[in-house]
Structure formats: structure tokens, C-alpha cells
Design a protein around this motif. Structure first.
Motif: not given
Length: 120
Positions: A15-20, A27-28, A66-70
Motif C-alpha cells: 500500500g505504500m505511496g497510494q496516498s501520494l 507524485a502520480k 519510486t515512492c521516495g521520489i514521489a
């Protein structure tokens, strides 16, 4: 002085990054660019994978990158930017991209290759 520090493998979770992704166009866009570059659906990997699948080195590294950059780009949209960047292990690649040292697409390719080699 503001520093941006990116985590290494082991900090991933389903689920990581979904709220971003849902809350920030920047982020998307990161998820979409990495997905297009690597020809994989990174959003699906992060949001729908079970813990075991996401823990696999080749998956965890792409997801964390991906999540870090987003996350950084979503924060930058609010006007908060870093002056220094650091990362632990795979986080170093996100730090380099966010610092402007390498393009996102190049970082994604390097991370995918790194994850594949480490998994072998």
C-alpha cells in the motif's frame, strides 16, 4: 538547512505511496514515468502486492525508489525543497534523482538492474 533523506530496503510495505499517488499530480507522474520506463505497473506493485511479493529485492527496490521520489516531489510542490540529499542503500538512487544528478528514467533503469542482480 533542509535535508532530504531516503530509506533503504526493508522499509517497504504493501500500500505504500497510494496516498501520494491519489493526492499529488507530481507524485502520480513519478509513478507513471517509472512505469513507462521499466514497462511495469509500479502503482499496482506498490498498492496491490502482498508483503512477500513486495519484499522481493527486485520489487522492493523499484517501489522504494519510486515512492521516495514521489514523496519528495509532492513535498516540493508545497514549496519545501532540500539543500542536501542522502540515502541509505537503494535510497541513494532516489537522492541522486531528487538532487538533479541523474534523470528519473536513468535512475529507474539502474535501480531495476541493481534489484535484478542483487536478487540473483
Amino acid at each position: 538547512m533542509i535535508a532530504a533523506i531516503f530509506p533503504g530496503q526493508g522499509s517497504q510495505k504493501p500500500g505504500m505511496g497510494q496516498s501520494l499517488y491519489n493526492g499529488s499530480e507530481s507524485a502520480k507522474s513519478v509513478f507513471e514515468q517509472v512505469s513507462d520506463t521499466l514497462n511495469i505497473d509500479v502503482a499496482k506493485l506498490c498498492f496491490e502486492s502482498d508483503e512477500e511479493t513486495l519484499r522481493a529485492t527486485q520489487n522492493a527496490q523499484v517501489a522504494l525508489f519510486t515512492c521516495g521520489i514521489a514523496a519528495y516531489r509532492a513535498l516540493a510542490d508545497t514549496g519545501i525543497t532540500a539543500e542536501v540529499f542522502a540515502g541509505h542503500s537503494i535510497g541513494e538512487y532516489a537522492a541522486h534523482v531528487c538532487a538533479g544528478n541523474i534523470p528519473l528514467e536513468v535512475g529507474a533503469i539502474l535501480v531495476k538492474k541493481r534489484g535484478r542482480v542483487m536478487a540473483e
